[in-house]
Each structure stands twice: as structure tokens, then as C-alpha cells.
Design a protein around this motif. Structure first.
Motif, PDB file in Angstrom:
ATOM      1  N   GLY A  26     -12.441  -7.910   6.346  1.00 43.67           N
ATOM      2  CA  GLY A  26     -12.502  -7.568   5.426  1.00 43.67           C
ATOM      3  C   GLY A  26     -10.792  -7.852   4.558  1.00 43.67           C
ATOM      4  O   GLY A  26     -10.702  -8.563   3.439  1.00 43.67           O
ATOM      5  N   GLU A  27     -10.091  -7.358   5.375  1.00 43.16           N
ATOM      6  CA  GLU A  27      -8.022  -6.926   5.369  1.00 43.16           C
ATOM      7  C   GLU A  27      -7.883  -9.124   4.635  1.00 43.16           C
ATOM      8  O   GLU A  27      -7.176 -10.007   3.931  1.00 43.16           O
ATOM      9  CB  GLU A  27      -7.385  -6.644   5.790  1.00 43.16           C
ATOM     10  N   LYS A  28      -8.085  -9.896   6.199  1.00 42.36           N
ATOM     11  CA  LYS A  28      -7.888 -11.558   5.927  1.00 42.36           C
ATOM     12  C   LYS A  28      -8.858 -12.016   5.151  1.00 42.36           C
ATOM     13  O   LYS A  28      -8.179 -12.546   4.339  1.00 42.36           O
ATOM     14  CB  LYS A  28      -8.260 -11.704   7.044  1.00 42.36           C
ATOM     15  N   TYR A  29     -10.110 -11.761   4.249  1.00 43.95           N
ATOM     16  CA  TYR A  29     -10.535 -12.503   3.621  1.00 43.95           C
ATOM     17  C   TYR A  29      -9.915 -12.391   2.052  1.00 43.95           C
ATOM     18  O   TYR A  29     -10.360 -12.905   1.210  1.00 43.95           O
ATOM     19  CB  TYR A  29     -12.091 -12.221   3.456  1.00 43.95           C
ATOM     20  N   SER A  30      -9.008 -10.617   1.633  1.00 43.54           N
ATOM     21  CA  SER A  30      -8.768 -10.670   0.759  1.00 43.54           C
ATOM     22  C   SER A  30      -7.819 -11.577   0.463  1.00 43.54           C
ATOM     23  O   SER A  30      -7.055 -11.553  -0.589  1.00 43.54           O
ATOM     24  CB  SER A  30      -8.628  -8.902   0.812  1.00 43.54           C
ATOM     25  N   SER A  31      -7.232 -12.187   1.388  1.00 44.86           N
ATOM     26  CA  SER A  31      -5.989 -12.925   1.499  1.00 44.86           C
ATOM     27  C   SER A  31      -6.276 -14.134   1.508  1.00 44.86           C
ATOM     28  O   SER A  31      -5.370 -15.190   0.684  1.00 44.86           O
ATOM     29  CB  SER A  31      -5.185 -12.485   2.634  1.00 44.86           C
ATOM     30  N   GLU A  32      -7.202 -15.031   0.998  1.00 43.52           N
ATOM     31  CA  GLU A  32      -7.651 -16.155   0.961  1.00 43.52           C
ATOM     32  C   GLU A  32      -7.133 -16.602  -0.338  1.00 43.52           C
ATOM     33  O   GLU A  32      -7.225 -18.021  -0.274  1.00 43.52           O
ATOM     34  CB  GLU A  32      -9.362 -16.123   1.178  1.00 43.52           C
ATOM     35  N   VAL A  33      -8.248 -15.870  -1.509  1.00 40.20           N
ATOM     36  CA  VAL A  33      -7.665 -15.973  -3.228  1.00 40.20           C
ATOM     37  C   VAL A  33      -5.864 -15.481  -3.013  1.00 40.20           C
ATOM     38  O   VAL A  33      -5.871 -14.495  -3.663  1.00 40.20           O
ATOM     39  CB  VAL A  33      -8.457 -16.337  -3.857  1.00 40.20           C
ATOM     40  N   THR A  34      -4.901 -16.759  -3.325  1.00 40.47           N
ATOM     41  CA  THR A  34      -3.407 -16.272  -3.173  1.00 40.47           C
ATOM     42  C   THR A  34      -3.339 -15.457  -4.968  1.00 40.47           C
ATOM     43  O   THR A  34      -2.753 -14.307  -5.028  1.00 40.47           O
ATOM     44  CB  THR A  34      -2.652 -17.019  -3.388  1.00 40.47           C
ATOM     45  N   SER A  35      -4.067 -15.720  -5.711  1.00 40.50           N
ATOM     46  CA  SER A  35      -4.524 -15.414  -7.420  1.00 40.50           C
ATOM     47  C   SER A  35      -5.286 -14.291  -7.397  1.00 40.50           C
ATOM     48  O   SER A  35      -4.539 -13.305  -7.876  1.00 40.50           O
ATOM     49  CB  SER A  35      -4.664 -16.069  -8.439  1.00 40.50           C
ATOM     50  N   GLU A  36      -5.680 -13.567  -6.235  1.00 38.82           N
ATOM     51  CA  GLU A  36      -6.093 -12.390  -6.227  1.00 38.82           C
ATOM     52  C   GLU A  36      -5.084 -11.354  -5.220  1.00 38.82           C
ATOM     53  O   GLU A  36      -5.688 -10.542  -5.611  1.00 38.82           O
ATOM     54  CB  GLU A  36      -8.070 -12.554  -6.014  1.00 38.82           C
ATOM     55  N   TYR A  37      -5.364 -11.804  -3.717  1.00 46.36           N
ATOM     56  CA  TYR A  37      -4.080 -11.242  -2.865  1.00 46.36           C
ATOM     57  C   TYR A  37      -3.654 -10.502  -3.949  1.00 46.36           C
ATOM     58  O   TYR A  37      -3.368  -9.301  -3.506  1.00 46.36           O
ATOM     59  CB  TYR A  37      -3.969 -12.435  -2.102  1.00 46.36           C
ATOM     60  N   ILE A  38      -2.714 -10.852  -4.732  1.00 46.43           N
ATOM     61  CA  ILE A  38      -1.728  -9.850  -4.838  1.00 46.43           C
ATOM     62  C   ILE A  38      -1.522  -8.819  -6.089  1.00 46.43           C
ATOM     63  O   ILE A  38      -0.711  -8.148  -6.122  1.00 46.43           O
ATOM     64  CB  ILE A  38      -0.664 -10.824  -5.921  1.00 46.43           C
ATOM     65  N   HIS A  39      -2.933  -8.968  -6.838  1.00 41.56           N
ATOM     66  CA  HIS A  39      -3.398  -7.202  -7.390  1.00 41.56           C
ATOM     67  C   HIS A  39      -3.841  -6.592  -5.590  1.00 41.56           C
ATOM     68  O   HIS A  39      -3.445  -5.052  -6.340  1.00 41.56           O
ATOM     69  CB  HIS A  39      -5.078  -7.870  -7.461  1.00 41.56           C
ATOM     70  N   THR A  40      -3.909  -6.967  -4.391  1.00 40.85           N
ATOM     71  CA  THR A  40      -3.994  -6.256  -3.592  1.00 40.85           C
ATOM     72  C   THR A  40      -2.723  -5.562  -3.064  1.00 40.85           C
ATOM     73  O   THR A  40      -2.551  -4.032  -2.930  1.00 40.85           O
ATOM     74  CB  THR A  40      -5.596  -6.973  -2.392  1.00 40.85           C
ATOM     75  N   LEU A  41      -2.022  -6.546  -3.241  1.00 41.06           N
ATOM     76  CA  LEU A  41      -0.686  -6.433  -2.990  1.00 41.06           C
ATOM     77  C   LEU A  41      -0.281  -5.229  -3.741  1.00 41.06           C
ATOM     78  O   LEU A  41       0.794  -4.492  -3.116  1.00 41.06           O
ATOM     79  CB  LEU A  41       0.202  -7.653  -2.478  1.00 41.06           C
ATOM     80  N   THR A  42      -0.118  -5.265  -4.713  1.00 42.80           N
ATOM     81  CA  THR A  42       0.599  -4.352  -5.611  1.00 42.80           C
ATOM     82  C   THR A  42      -0.476  -3.212  -5.665  1.00 42.80           C
ATOM     83  O   THR A  42       0.390  -2.270  -5.740  1.00 42.80           O
ATOM     84  CB  THR A  42       0.579  -4.708  -7.900  1.00 42.80           C
ATOM     85  N   PHE A  43      -1.207  -3.026  -5.524  1.00 47.53           N
ATOM     86  CA  PHE A  43      -2.456  -2.209  -5.550  1.00 47.53           C
ATOM     87  C   PHE A  43      -1.749  -0.992  -4.704  1.00 47.53           C
ATOM     88  O   PHE A  43      -1.223  -0.265  -4.873  1.00 47.53           O
ATOM     89  CB  PHE A  43      -3.351  -2.111  -5.439  1.00 47.53           C
ATOM     90  N   TRP A  44      -1.206  -1.661  -3.716  1.00 48.64           N
ATOM     91  CA  TRP A  44      -0.790  -1.174  -2.018  1.00 48.64           C
ATOM     92  C   TRP A  44       0.807  -0.653  -2.183  1.00 48.64           C
ATOM     93  O   TRP A  44       1.410   0.555  -1.762  1.00 48.64           O
ATOM     94  CB  TRP A  44      -1.150  -1.247  -0.695  1.00 48.64           C
ATOM     95  N   TRP A  45       1.475  -1.610  -3.178  1.00 49.55           N
ATOM     96  CA  TRP A  45       2.831  -1.478  -3.202  1.00 49.55           C
ATOM     97  C   TRP A  45       2.936   0.468  -4.013  1.00 49.55           C
ATOM     98  O   TRP A  45       3.815   1.314  -3.836  1.00 49.55           O
ATOM     99  CB  TRP A  45       3.286  -1.841  -4.513  1.00 49.55           C
ATOM    100  N   ALA A  46       1.589   0.634  -4.774  1.00 50.68           N
ATOM    101  CA  ALA A  46       1.985   1.544  -6.149  1.00 50.68           C
ATOM    102  C   ALA A  46       1.406   3.295  -5.135  1.00 50.68           C
ATOM    103  O   ALA A  46       2.196   3.803  -5.821  1.00 50.68           O
ATOM    104  CB  ALA A  46       1.444   1.428  -7.253  1.00 50.68           C
TER     105      ALA A  46
END
Length: 457
Positions: free
Chosen positions: A378-398
Motif C-alpha cells: 500500500g505504501e508503494k502504491y501510494s507513491s505511484e502518483v507523485t502529485s498525490e504522494y506528496i500529500h502523504t509525505l506532508t501528513f507524516w511530517w506533521a
């Protein structure tokens, strides 16, 4: 520093060190001298770039008199600023640059993002810089936007489940309800002033409380030069906003309080039950935030004993259990639509299942390993679309940290059956929880339900 803090610090340090090796090679992290964290993600698969800025703001920073205003602020971000005098001009510039834009607000993060052609990345960064640093909060635009944001609230209220969820959250979070209530309060939203917007800006909108992410068809060195030139003179706060305005600690649920309730709504077509516990958070119990994900995943699978006993046997029409990773108390939530034809039995079977959550044979070794594999995929799949993946990154950053996220799969793979049982015993089994049951008036009369706890006995 007490012994517990030392253990947490050691674990965080270990995660940070090992995570450096697991950070993808196309992701580059830098911190400017003003404290602004910059994450560059190189992906040349399409000639686009997405620029996102996230701020540690959201309902967790809201006292009752500000409840819902982080969300309103998010809307005002896309309005007039020092360089663009009106919303009309703002939208014209959006059209000129071919920008697709949006923003979201949740409990612990507000983010704003633009996607545009990679040749226009400089213009996109300048556009974002003007919006984040120099908003005008024009009174006319505020008056126009207040009902728009309140309209989102009204749409949430139209859900048949809203009376259950709303009362439930009051029970879960007590006098800190506003800290978990992203949608806000009607009156606070509709009467908000430009002064309140400025208060939020002056508290939280600083480079040292933000992360800028630039992702797409770009080069790290080139982007860093542009970002430094545009954002480098954004003045840092001489304080940490979260330290200066500390987030109040949520009190543990008290069994002596009234934690169970029945609520009726004419819009409720079927009964709905919600149960929730205060779970781990990333400040105090990092390991169990990971265990919670594995546990929830196992029980959500159709082949789990949990689903087979309740759904396959016809006691529940719908059944789920989830955990939300948070920095300030992550909730563990169980939701069930009991089968009206087996209404009373469904609660007793549910109780039997919860009592067995830490039994030696409640899940198989294969189910545990499959959960780890599926979560990793699921984590790998979430990185497939870069424009969406960065929302995942900022969620975890916060809500955790980027090292936590980069090391997530590695840590998940270390979880054992003993860890799962320990998690259940620490946070679920026999622990105080909130129980709420939604019915319509006719169902309550027919089923003669007055006390939720009595249904479990």
C-alpha cells in the motif's frame, strides 16, 4: 528527562539514523537558514511539477472560540494578497499559469498545493510565496467565504450519521472537543473577522513551522536555488509555535463518566454502533502506532475471525476497525451496522470477539505476515502518483516525522504476535471506551433500547 522519555528519545534517534538509508534516492531534504524544511522529489515521468506547502496548524491548535477557523484560513489562502489584489485577479493568474490547485485541513496539518507545467515552476513558487506570506484577508472576500465554509459544515450535518459522530466526539474528547473537530462551529465560522485570520497567521504561519515540497520534472540543485531566492528572506519566528501555545493534553477516558449513549435521528435508516478507545500517539508510543496499523489491517480482512464471526454469520451488515496515527492521541475506532434481524445477538457476539482479541489463535501467522506485505504494498502504491504522494509525505511530517515514514515498512516487518497482544491489552481489552448507538425513533421503540452497555451483557 525521565526513563520513559529516554527510551522514546533513543527510539526516535534509531529511527532517524536508519531512515536515512531508506529515504528514496530521488527525495532530497534540506532546511533553509530560516527553518523552512524543503523536500524535493525528482520524477521526470511527466513534464509537470506540484508545489505544496504544509503548516502545523489545524483543529489541534484551535480553542473553542477559533474552532473551524484553520479551515476558513485555508479558503482565504486562495484570495487576494500583496501581489494579486483580488480573488478575480488571483483566478486570472491561475488560468494564465494553467494551475490546478487545492488545499485541505485536518486535525494536525493544513496544506496548499498547485500543479502546473514544469517550465513554470518559478512562477508557481512565486505564486505560492505571495499567498503564504502576504494574504490581505479582505473583509468583502471574508464575508463571501464564510458561508462557503459553513456550507461544507452543513453538508456534513446532512449525513444520517452526523448526530452519532458529533455526540461521540464530544464524549471522546471532552472539553478539548474543538481540538479534534476540524469542521468547526457554525457561529464561529459565520462571525469570523479579519483580525482572527491575522491572529492565526501571526501564531503559526512561519517558515520554521512549515515544509515546502516541490515534486515532478525538476532537479534538486536548481530548485534549491529558486526556493532560497524566493523563500530565503521569509522571516522565522523567534519561537516554536507549538511550544509557545502548547496543545493541552487530552485526559484519559474515565469509566466513572457517562461514556455510553443512544442518539436518535429521523434520517437513520439502519442502526449504527461506534466504539472507540484512546490509542497510541507518535509522541509517547511510536511502536504501538505501527502495531495498531497491522492489527487493524488483519481484522479488516474478510478471512479474519472478526469478520467471519460477525459478517459471515449475519450479525453485522458492515464492520470495520481503524486507527488514525496522530501526534496527539490517535483514536481506535470500531464501527458496526448490526443486522436488525439479529440485533441483540450481534452485540453479544461482538463482545465475545473483543474479549478474544489477544487469544493465541485469534489470527494466524499467515494473516500477520500478509498484513505486513499488504501494508508495505500500500505504501508503494501510494507513491505511484507523485502529485498525490506528496500529500502523504506532508501528513507524516506533521503527525509523526519523515524518518518515521521512511522507516515505516522496516518497522512494520518487526512486529510480532506478542506485540499485537500487548497492544490489545494496553489500549483495548478492558480499557475505558466510548460507545454510541444511532437509531431512529421507531427503531428505538421497537427494539426498546435505552442503555447501550446493557446490550453487551
Amino acid at each position: 528527562m525521565n526513563k520513559f522519555s529516554l527510551i522514546c528519545f533513543a527510539l526516535l534517534a534509531a529511527l532517524s539514523a536508519s531512515a536515512q538509508d531508506r529515504q528514496p534516492s530521488n527525495i532530497h531534504l534540506t532546511k533553509l537558514s530560516n527553518g523552512l524544511e524543503v523536500l524535493v522529489l525528482e520524477d521526470n515521468s511527466v513534464p509537470l511539477v506540484t508545489v505544496e506547502i504544509a503548516v502545523k496548524n489545524g483543529s489541534f491548535t484551535e480553542s473553542p472560540e477559533y474552532n473551524g477557523l484553520s479551515h476558513l484560513y485555508e479558503h482565504m489562502f486562495f484570495k487576494a494578497n500583496k501581489d494579486i489584489p483580488s480573488q478575480e485577479k488571483y483566478l486570472e493568474r491561475i488560468q494564465e499559469l494553467g494551475i490546478s490547485f487545492n488545499g485541505t485541513t485536518n486535525t494536525e496539518r493544513v496544506n496548499y498545493f498547485f500543479t502546473l507545467g514544469s517550465d513554470e515552476v518559478t512562477e508557481g513558487l512565486q505564486f505560492l510565496n505571495s499567498a503564504i506570506r502576504y494574504p490581505l484577508f479582505l473583509e468583502k472576500e471574508m464575508k463571501n467565504e464564510n458561508p462557503v465554509v459553513d456550507g461544507e459544515f452543513q453538508r456534513a450535518e446532512s449525513s444520517p450519521f452526523f448526530p452519532l459522530f458529533n455526540k461521540f466526539d464530544h464524549k471522546m474528547w471532552g472539553d478539548l472537543y474543538s481540538r479534534k473537530n476540524v469542521i468547526g462551529d457554525h457561529n464561529i465560522i459565520l462571525t469570523c473577522t479579519t483580525e482572527k485570520m491575522k491572529v492565526i497567521k501571526d501564531k503559526y504561519y512561519y517558515p520554521n513551522n512549515s515544509i515546502l515540497v516541490v515534486a515532478g520534472n525538476i532537479k534538486n540543485d536548481d530548485i534549491l536555488k529558486k526556493v532560497t531566492a524566493i523563500f530565503g528572506d521569509w522571516k522565522a519566528a523567534d519561537f516554536d509555535p507549538i511550544q509557545k501555545w502548547p496543545i493541552p493534553e487530552i485526559k484519559p477516558l474515565n469509566p466513572a463518566d457517562s461514556l455510553s449513549f443512544v442518539v436518535t435521528s429521523p434520517n437513520a435508516r439502519v442502526p449504527a454502533l461506534e466504539i472507540a478507545w484512546h490509542g497510541p500517539d507518535t509522541r509517547n508510543d511510536i511502536k504501538n502506532t505501527l502495531v495498531a496499523d497491522v492489527f487493524s489491517y488483519i481484522l479488516s480482512q474478510k478471512n479474519s475471525k472478526f469478520q467471519k464471526s460477525l459478517v459471515d454469520q449475519g450479525y453485522a451488515l458492515n464492520l470495520s476497525i481503524n486507527y488514525l496515527t496522530q501526534k496527539y492521541v490517535g483514536p481506535i475506532q470500531l464501527f458496526m451496522i448490526p443486522n436488525p434481524a439479529k440485533f441483540e445477538e450481534s452485540f453479544k457476539v461482538l463482545k465475545q470477539q473483543i474479549d478474544q482479541f489477544d487469544s493465541p489463535d485469534y489470527y494466524t501467522d499467515e494473516q500477520i505476515e500478509t498484513a505486513k506485505i499488504k501494508l508495505a504494498n500500500g505504501e508503494k502504491y501510494s507513491s505511484e502518483v507523485t502529485s498525490e504522494y506528496i500529500h502523504t509525505l506532508t501528513f507524516w511530517w506533521a503527525s509523526a516525522s519523515l524518518p518515521y515514514y521512511f522507516n515505516y515498512v522496516n518497522e512494520i516487518n518487526k512486529i510480532t504476535r506478542a506485540d499485537l497482544n500487548a497492544y490489545v491489552q494496553k489500549y483495548i481489552k478492558g480499557k475505558p471506551c466510548v460507545k454510541g448507538l444511532l437509531l431512529n425513533a421507531e427503531q428505538q421503540k421497537t427494539l426498546n433500547v435505552k442503555n447501550v452497555d446493557a446490550l453487551f451483557n
